[in-house]
Design an enzyme around this catalytic site. Sequence first.
Site, PDB file in Angstrom:
ATOM      1  CE  LYS A  11     103.547  52.466 -20.221  1.00  0.00           C
ATOM      2  NZ  LYS A  11     104.411  51.287 -20.347  1.00  0.00           N
ATOM      3  CG  HIS A  68     101.929  54.095 -16.838  1.00  0.00           C
ATOM      4  ND1 HIS A  68     100.695  53.842 -17.386  1.00  0.00           N
ATOM      5  CD2 HIS A  68     102.391  52.912 -16.378  1.00  0.00           C
ATOM      6  CE1 HIS A  68     100.415  52.552 -17.259  1.00  0.00           C
ATOM      7  NE2 HIS A  68     101.427  51.958 -16.650  1.00  0.00           N
ATOM      8  N   GLY A  99     118.099  49.538 -15.402  1.00  0.00           N
ATOM      9  CA  GLY A  99     116.897  50.365 -15.435  1.00  0.00           C
ATOM     10  C   GLY A  99     116.075  50.234 -14.165  1.00  0.00           C
TER      11      GLY A  99
HETATM   12  N1  LIG Z   1     105.062  44.178 -17.464  1.00  0.00           N
HETATM   13  C1  LIG Z   1     105.047  44.939 -16.378  1.00  0.00           C
HETATM   14  O1  LIG Z   1     104.435  44.608 -15.346  1.00  0.00           O
HETATM   15  C2  LIG Z   1     105.814  46.245 -16.417  1.00  0.00           C
HETATM   16  C3  LIG Z   1     105.890  47.054 -15.281  1.00  0.00           C
HETATM   17  C4  LIG Z   1     106.635  48.238 -15.357  1.00  0.00           C
HETATM   18  C5  LIG Z   1     107.279  48.595 -16.531  1.00  0.00           C
HETATM   19  N2  LIG Z   1     107.158  47.789 -17.631  1.00  0.00           N
HETATM   20  C6  LIG Z   1     107.877  48.068 -18.883  1.00  0.00           C
HETATM   21  O2  LIG Z   1     109.216  47.660 -18.717  1.00  0.00           O
HETATM   22  C7  LIG Z   1     110.058  48.411 -19.624  1.00  0.00           C
HETATM   23  C8  LIG Z   1     111.251  48.998 -18.849  1.00  0.00           C
HETATM   24  O3  LIG Z   1     110.763  49.987 -17.946  1.00  0.00           O
HETATM   25  P1  LIG Z   1     111.777  50.799 -17.004  1.00  0.00           P
HETATM   26  O4  LIG Z   1     110.951  51.825 -16.333  1.00  0.00           O
HETATM   27  O5  LIG Z   1     112.602  49.843 -16.201  1.00  0.00           O
HETATM   28  O6  LIG Z   1     112.707  51.494 -18.122  1.00  0.00           O
HETATM   29  P2  LIG Z   1     114.175  52.113 -17.925  1.00  0.00           P
HETATM   30  O7  LIG Z   1     114.337  53.097 -19.017  1.00  0.00           O
HETATM   31  O8  LIG Z   1     114.370  52.552 -16.505  1.00  0.00           O
HETATM   32  O9  LIG Z   1     115.170  50.861 -18.161  1.00  0.00           O
HETATM   33  C9  LIG Z   1     115.416  50.276 -19.426  1.00  0.00           C
HETATM   34  C10 LIG Z   1     116.847  49.757 -19.417  1.00  0.00           C
HETATM   35  O10 LIG Z   1     117.044  48.950 -20.585  1.00  0.00           O
HETATM   36  C11 LIG Z   1     118.380  49.157 -21.013  1.00  0.00           C
HETATM   37  N3  LIG Z   1     118.531  48.667 -22.388  1.00  0.00           N
HETATM   38  C12 LIG Z   1     118.318  49.335 -23.559  1.00  0.00           C
HETATM   39  N4  LIG Z   1     118.580  48.518 -24.601  1.00  0.00           N
HETATM   40  C13 LIG Z   1     118.954  47.318 -24.095  1.00  0.00           C
HETATM   41  C14 LIG Z   1     119.340  46.071 -24.668  1.00  0.00           C
HETATM   42  N5  LIG Z   1     119.372  45.884 -26.005  1.00  0.00           N
HETATM   43  N6  LIG Z   1     119.662  45.035 -23.839  1.00  0.00           N
HETATM   44  C15 LIG Z   1     119.623  45.204 -22.509  1.00  0.00           C
HETATM   45  N7  LIG Z   1     119.257  46.361 -21.893  1.00  0.00           N
HETATM   46  C16 LIG Z   1     118.917  47.407 -22.687  1.00  0.00           C
HETATM   47  C17 LIG Z   1     118.597  50.655 -20.836  1.00  0.00           C
HETATM   48  O11 LIG Z   1     119.984  50.985 -20.806  1.00  0.00           O
HETATM   49  C18 LIG Z   1     117.907  50.886 -19.480  1.00  0.00           C
HETATM   50  O12 LIG Z   1     118.813  50.734 -18.396  1.00  0.00           O
HETATM   51  C19 LIG Z   1     109.144  49.460 -20.252  1.00  0.00           C
HETATM   52  O13 LIG Z   1     108.727  48.998 -21.526  1.00  0.00           O
HETATM   53  C20 LIG Z   1     107.954  49.523 -19.309  1.00  0.00           C
HETATM   54  O14 LIG Z   1     106.775  49.926 -19.934  1.00  0.00           O
HETATM   55  C21 LIG Z   1     106.443  46.629 -17.585  1.00  0.00           C
END
Ligand SMILES: NC(=O)c1ccc[n+]([C@@H]2O[C@H](COP(=O)([O-])OP(=O)(O)OC[C@H]3O[C@@H](n4cnc5c(N)ncnc54)[C@H](O)[C@@H]3O)[C@@H](O)[C@H]2O)c1
Length: 214
Positions: A132, A128, A11
Site C-alpha cells: 500500500k 495494511h 492491479g
Molecule cells: N476503496 C477501497 O475499498 C479500497 C480497497 C483496497 C484498495 N484500495 C486502494 O485502491 C488503490 C489500488 O490498490 P491496488 O492494491 O490494486 O494497487 P496496485 O498497485 O496493485 O494496482 C494499481 C494499478 O494501477 C495502474 N495504473 C497506474 N497509473 C494508471 C493510470 N493512469 N491509469 C490506469 N491505471 C494506472 C498500475 O499499473 C497498477 O496496475 C490504492 O490506492 C488502494 O489504497 C481501495
Amino acid sequence: MIRVGVAGAAGRMGATTCAAIEAAEDLTLAARVDPALGTTLDDVLGDVDVVVDFTRPDTALANARACVQAGVHCVVGTSGWDVGALEGEPGAGKVLFCPNFAIGAVLMMRFAAEASEHMAAAEIVELHHDGKLDKPSGTAARTAALMRGDVPIHSVRLPGLVAHQEVILGGLGETLTIRHDSLSRESFMPGVLLAVRRVAQIERSPLVGLEHVL
Ligand SMILES: NC(=O)c1ccc[n+]([C@@H]2O[C@H](COP(=O)([O-])OP(=O)(O)OC[C@H]3O[C@@H](n4cnc5c(N)ncnc54)[C@H](O)[C@@H]3O)[C@@H](O)[C@H]2O)c1
C-alpha cells in the site's frame, strides 16, 4: 447493460473488479485500462458509461477529471488523493469516491462516529499489506473525520495483511474496541458493484462514502 471500464485493471483491486464485473449479469466489462496493458483512459472514454478507478494516489484526480469532462460517471476506490479538487468541475459525469467498499467497514465508521459522542478519547490503528502506497489509509482518515475530537491514526504495513482497522475508544475505567477485517479483496466487490449501479443517480457530485448509495 451498464458498460464499465476499469482503470488499474492489471492491479490487485482492478483485476478482482474485472472478474466481479464479468460475473455480473447487468454489467459489461467494456475496457481494461492500465499502462501495464498498454491502454489509456482517453482511448476508451467513448465506449463506457462508468469507470471504476483503482490506480494510484497521483493519478486518481486526473482520471476522475477526464471522466467528468467526458460525461462518464466515475467510481473511485483509490485512496490518498484530494477529492475536493473536483468541486465545481464542469462536465456531466458524476464522481462517487468510496474510501472503503466493504459493508462492514462502512458500519465500523458509522459506529465509531456514534461512539465518539459518548467516550472521552479515541485512537485509530489501521493495518495494511506492505504494497500500500499511502498512509494513513483513506478509511482511517474518513473515520477520523466522522468522529468527534482529534483522533490520532497509527499505520502498520506488513506482508500477510489485507486491510484491517481498529478504533479504540477510552473512558473512565473502560475501553471500547471496534474492529473490521477485510480478509480478501472479494470483500470489496458487493460495494463496488452497488456503486457502479447507483452512481448515475447520486444527487451531488463529488460524493464521498458508499453509505450514500446503500
Ligand atoms: N476503496 C477501497 O475499498 C479500497 C480497497 C483496497 C484498495 N484500495 C486502494 O485502491 C488503490 C489500488 O490498490 P491496488 O492494491 O490494486 O494497487 P496496485 O498497485 O496493485 O494496482 C494499481 C494499478 O494501477 C495502474 N495504473 C497506474 N497509473 C494508471 C493510470 N493512469 N491509469 C490506469 N491505471 C494506472 C498500475 O499499473 C497498477 O496496475 C490504492 O490506492 C488502494 O489504497 C481501495
